[in-house]
Design a protein around this motif. Structure first.
Motif, PDB file in Angstrom:
ATOM      1  N   PHE A   1      46.974  36.699  34.312  1.00 43.66           N
ATOM      2  CA  PHE A   1      48.413  36.907  34.503  1.00 43.66           C
ATOM      3  C   PHE A   1      48.772  37.432  35.887  1.00 43.66           C
ATOM      4  CE2 PHE A   1      48.997  36.993  29.756  1.00 43.66           C
ATOM      5  CZ  PHE A   1      49.780  35.848  29.742  1.00 43.66           C
ATOM      6  N   ASP A   2      47.867  38.237  36.473  1.00 43.87           N
ATOM      7  CA  ASP A   2      48.219  38.741  37.802  1.00 43.87           C
ATOM      8  C   ASP A   2      48.229  37.614  38.825  1.00 43.87           C
ATOM      9  OD1 ASP A   2      45.500  38.889  37.090  1.00 43.87           O
ATOM     10  OD2 ASP A   2      45.037  40.047  38.877  1.00 43.87           O
ATOM     11  N   VAL A   3      47.335  36.616  38.662  1.00 46.76           N
ATOM     12  CA  VAL A   3      47.351  35.486  39.599  1.00 46.76           C
ATOM     13  C   VAL A   3      48.616  34.653  39.387  1.00 46.76           C
ATOM     14  CG1 VAL A   3      46.089  33.499  40.491  1.00 46.76           C
ATOM     15  CG2 VAL A   3      44.821  35.437  39.554  1.00 46.76           C
ATOM     16  N   ILE A   4      48.952  34.417  38.117  1.00 47.53           N
ATOM     17  CA  ILE A   4      50.161  33.640  37.815  1.00 47.53           C
ATOM     18  C   ILE A   4      51.392  34.259  38.466  1.00 47.53           C
ATOM     19  CG2 ILE A   4      51.773  33.100  35.915  1.00 47.53           C
ATOM     20  CD1 ILE A   4      49.379  32.363  34.211  1.00 47.53           C
ATOM     21  N   ASN A   5      51.435  35.589  38.468  1.00 48.84           N
ATOM     22  CA  ASN A   5      52.644  36.257  38.967  1.00 48.84           C
ATOM     23  C   ASN A   5      52.577  36.685  40.430  1.00 48.84           C
ATOM     24  OD1 ASN A   5      54.555  36.381  36.593  1.00 48.84           O
ATOM     25  ND2 ASN A   5      52.649  37.115  35.664  1.00 48.84           N
ATOM     26  N   ARG A   6      51.414  36.458  41.068  1.00 49.18           N
ATOM     27  CA  ARG A   6      51.253  36.906  42.462  1.00 49.18           C
ATOM     28  C   ARG A   6      52.281  36.241  43.384  1.00 49.18           C
ATOM     29  NH1 ARG A   6      45.285  36.272  43.914  1.00 49.18           N
ATOM     30  NH2 ARG A   6      45.105  37.918  42.358  1.00 49.18           N
ATOM     31  N   ARG A   7      52.520  34.960  43.184  1.00 46.02           N
ATOM     32  CA  ARG A   7      53.468  34.232  44.050  1.00 46.02           C
ATOM     33  C   ARG A   7      54.681  33.773  43.254  1.00 46.02           C
ATOM     34  NH1 ARG A   7      51.462  35.723  48.850  1.00 46.02           N
ATOM     35  NH2 ARG A   7      49.306  35.068  49.159  1.00 46.02           N
ATOM     36  N   ASN A   8      54.955  34.458  42.164  1.00 46.40           N
ATOM     37  CA  ASN A   8      56.039  34.029  41.280  1.00 46.40           C
ATOM     38  C   ASN A   8      57.399  34.412  41.870  1.00 46.40           C
ATOM     39  OD1 ASN A   8      57.811  33.481  39.234  1.00 46.40           O
ATOM     40  ND2 ASN A   8      56.935  34.955  37.771  1.00 46.40           N
ATOM     41  N   VAL A   9      57.979  33.476  42.606  1.00 52.56           N
ATOM     42  CA  VAL A   9      59.247  33.767  43.290  1.00 52.56           C
ATOM     43  C   VAL A   9      60.420  33.936  42.318  1.00 52.56           C
ATOM     44  CG1 VAL A   9      58.604  32.649  45.453  1.00 52.56           C
ATOM     45  CG2 VAL A   9      59.693  31.300  43.659  1.00 52.56           C
TER      46      VAL A   9
END
Ligand code: CDP
Length: 636
Positions: A287-295
């Motif tokens: 989940f942290d990768v999914i949200n790292r660039r979640n504009v």
């Protein structure tokens, strides 16, 4: 296209009445004769025949009370270019689809032009910690799946098994039991009459029932346990930190927010890897990768916590996504000397067409629930994707598992996202941005694409694109996804998704006898080199469908014509990571391991995938499930 746009069952008046003012329609019909030759409103040019068809259609539907838009709105849409070049575009889409250049996801293929009219493959449904919400989730899943959509659910808000239930002073049954409830719902709802329901069940790693969840499919021998569920553990950064630092990790009751106990993250990780090793479930979502660039995070007020069934589409609650996949193999051309090359310009053109197709699909879609209609239109997410990667590489003579192969994957994905955005900016200029754009981080020049932050690997002018985006916005909150293309790659007669092929040759048994199925690109190469014979096909089929180690097959062919089992799991992960680099959403990919792979290998694969920026991982160790969809002869 047109009927779908105008037709909406949900606004059908139960008393058969409608209030629509038909005077404008009447006016146009009465004055129709005056428009000899071409009729034009704004940029929209129609010949008399098409205009008549449109207006008649409008009238017919309006009289039945089934109109979504008023005649004024309809004419406004014409003026805004909603049907620009409609005739030639319809023909072009027809040509692209029948030419197997791209395919929309199955629901679009089976439902468009029909009463259901539901076009999307991917949904996420919320589930809160009360019976109303749980049963609403069951209802929502049924409504989505009856028309062919797949659903993802994060069960982490449910209180753990045995926890206090106020209304009865009894004990809660916990997330895993409710997963079985949803599974039963899926069992009885056949998706659009064509396939069984598919769900993604997620539990986050801090939940007290995480161990039960990890073992939820332990008794599975093929399809007997939670057969309509893929399950995945949702991991956040704090778990990796605890694992790395050798600290104990707290499990928290979502009802009270209290720590229930502490566990050793190493042993949980071990158990997780062991279950994946033995049963191919659960997978893991980062989940942290999914949200790292979640504009979209500031616009939606929080991170994404769920994905669709096959994991390629992270979604907010009640969001949906339409997917379409471009067949890369179709862009391999041959020069005068017969040397293959990839036609990047044509590919760029088709990507923009497909993006437009999907963007329009949002408006003509008849969503299964009003919440989904609303949330989907807030972000206008589309999933332009690709398939036929392995076939394209075969044609180009590039090994899947090579630096050259990975460079091709990166470039193909970079183009996909770049040109999907290119369409989206142009569409924003004409039709406006997605409604949450103003609150998103696009405004600050950010993109939800990791590759964008690595200038040294750019092939395309991303600076210019971002300037355009900052000036005009984008119409689609997210743009690219690589689905498995389980059905549509078969329709397009190409290799599925981003996967290597399963076998170059395999035996198929049908009522009239047995025959060998041979990959078409491989078949052409065998014939070109005069190597084609029944004996060689049998030999390859007996060799698990692979040509590795067969002395009859020249070494250069052995390098290029690799199957998923020939590709080392490390290279599977590298392929996924290289593709992930340039996607706004995610990719469906199986990390194949040989039967003798160890639990240590699985753990290493998880850590590597995480480090390389994958958004999740699914490992499949050969033979770990007793039932496989396909089987190559050597296994029997
Ligand atoms: O090729 P097709 O369009 O039929 O589907 P896919 O690319 O194999 O899967 C794309 C998505 O469709 C999955 O991730 C699910 O969300 C959904 N799906 C489903 O709901 N049920 C299935 N049996 C297969 C796919």
């Amino acid at each position: 296209v047109i009927p779908d746009l105008l037709y909406d069952e949900r606004v059908y008046d139960k008393n058969g009445k409608h209030e629509q003012d038909l005077s404008r329609v009447k006016y146009y019909l009465e004055h129709f004769e005056e428009f000899d030759g071409r009729y034009s409103i704004g940029r929209f040019k129609l010949n008399k025949y098409h205009f008549e068809r449109l207006v008649n259609l409008y009238r017919e539907l309006a009289e039945k009370g089934r109109m979504k838009v008023s005649i004024d709105e309809f004419l406004g849409m014409l003026e805004n270019g909603a049907f620009d070049d409609y005739e030639s575009e319809v023909e072009e889409y027809f040509r692209l689809m029948t030419g197997q250049v791209f395919m929309p996801n199955t629901p679009a293929l089976i439902n468009s032009g029909r009463p259901l009219g539901m076009l999307s493959a991917c949904f996420v449904v919320p589930i809160e910690d009360d019976m109303e919400s749980i049963m609403k989730a069951a209802h929502d899943v049924a409504m989505i799946q009856k028309s062919g959509g797949g659903t993802g659910l994060n069960f982490s808000k449910l209180r753990p098994e045995g926890d206090f239930v106020g209304s009865t002073a009894g004990a809660a049954s916990g997330p895993v039991s409710f997963m079985h409830l949803i599974d039963a719902v899926s069992d009885v709802i056949k998706q659009g009459g064509v396939r069984r329901g598919a769900n993604m069940g997620i539990l986050e790693v801090w939940h007290p029932d995480i161990e039960k969840f990890i073992h939820a499919k332990e008794k599975n021998i093929g399809t007997n346990v939670l057969s309509n569920f893929n399950i995945s553990v949702g991991i956040w950064e704090d778990f990796w930190e605890a694992l790395r630092d050798g600290k104990r990790y707290p499990l928290v009751n979502p009802r009270t927010g209290e720590k229930v106990k502490e566990i050793d993250p190493k042993s949980l990780f071990e158990e997780l890897a062991f279950m994946a090793w033995s049963k191919a479930d659960p997978g893991v979502i980062f989940f942290d990768v999914i949200n790292r660039r979640n504009v979209l995070e500031p616009a939606k007020g929080g991170p994404i916590r769920a994905t669709n069934p096959c994991g390629e589409e992270p979604l907010y609650e009640y969001e949906s996504c339409n997917l379409a996949s471009i067949n890369l193999a179709k862009f391999v051309k041959y020069d005068d000397e017969g040397k293959p090359y990839f036609d990047w310009d044509e590919y760029a053109y088709v990507i923009q067409k497909v993006a437009k197709y999907l963007d329009n699909a949002i408006d003509v879609n008849r969503f299964p629930l009003p919440e989904i209609d609303y949330n989907t239109k807030l972000t206008r997410r589309i999933g332009v994707g690709m398939m036929g990667l392995a076939d394209a590489l075969f044609k180009l003579g590039i090994p899947y598992n090579s630096e050259e192969g990975f460079a091709f994957m990166r470039k193909a994905t970079e183009y996909l996202t770049f040109y999907a955005y290119k369409y989206s900016v142009e569409a924003a200029k004409k039709r406006g941005t997605f409604p949450l754009y103003e609150k998103s981080r696009y405004k600050d020049g950010e993109l939800p694409v990791e590759g964008f932050y690595h200038r040294e690997i750019w092939n395309l002018p991303w600076d210019e694109l971002v300037e355009e985006i900052k000036k005009h916005g984008v119409r689609n909150g997210m743009v690219t996804t690589c689905p498995p293309t389980g059905s549509v790659s078969m329709i397009a007669d190409t290799s599925s998704g981003i996967e290597p092929i399963f076998a170059l040759v395999y035996k198929k048994s049908v009522t009239v006898g047995e025959f060998y199925y041979v990959d078409p690109v491989f078949e052409a190469e065998l014939k070109k080199r005069g190597l084609w014979s029944d004996e060689i096909l049998k030999k390859i089929s007996d060799n698990y469908g692979s040509v590795q180690g067969l002395e009859e097959i020249p070494e250069d062919m052995q390098r290029v014509f690799v199957t998923s089992m020939d590709v080392h799991w490390l290279d599977h992960i590298l392929a996924q990571a290289n593709i992930q680099l340039w996607l706004t959403d995610s990719a469906s990919k199986t990390i194949n391991m040989p039967n003798d792979a160890t639990v240590e290998d699985v753990k290493a694969a998880y850590l590597l995938a995480y480090k390389l920026g994958c958004k999740g991982i699914t490992v499949y160790r050969d033979g770990s499930l007793s039932v496989q969809v396909y089987s190559v002869e050597g296994e029997k």
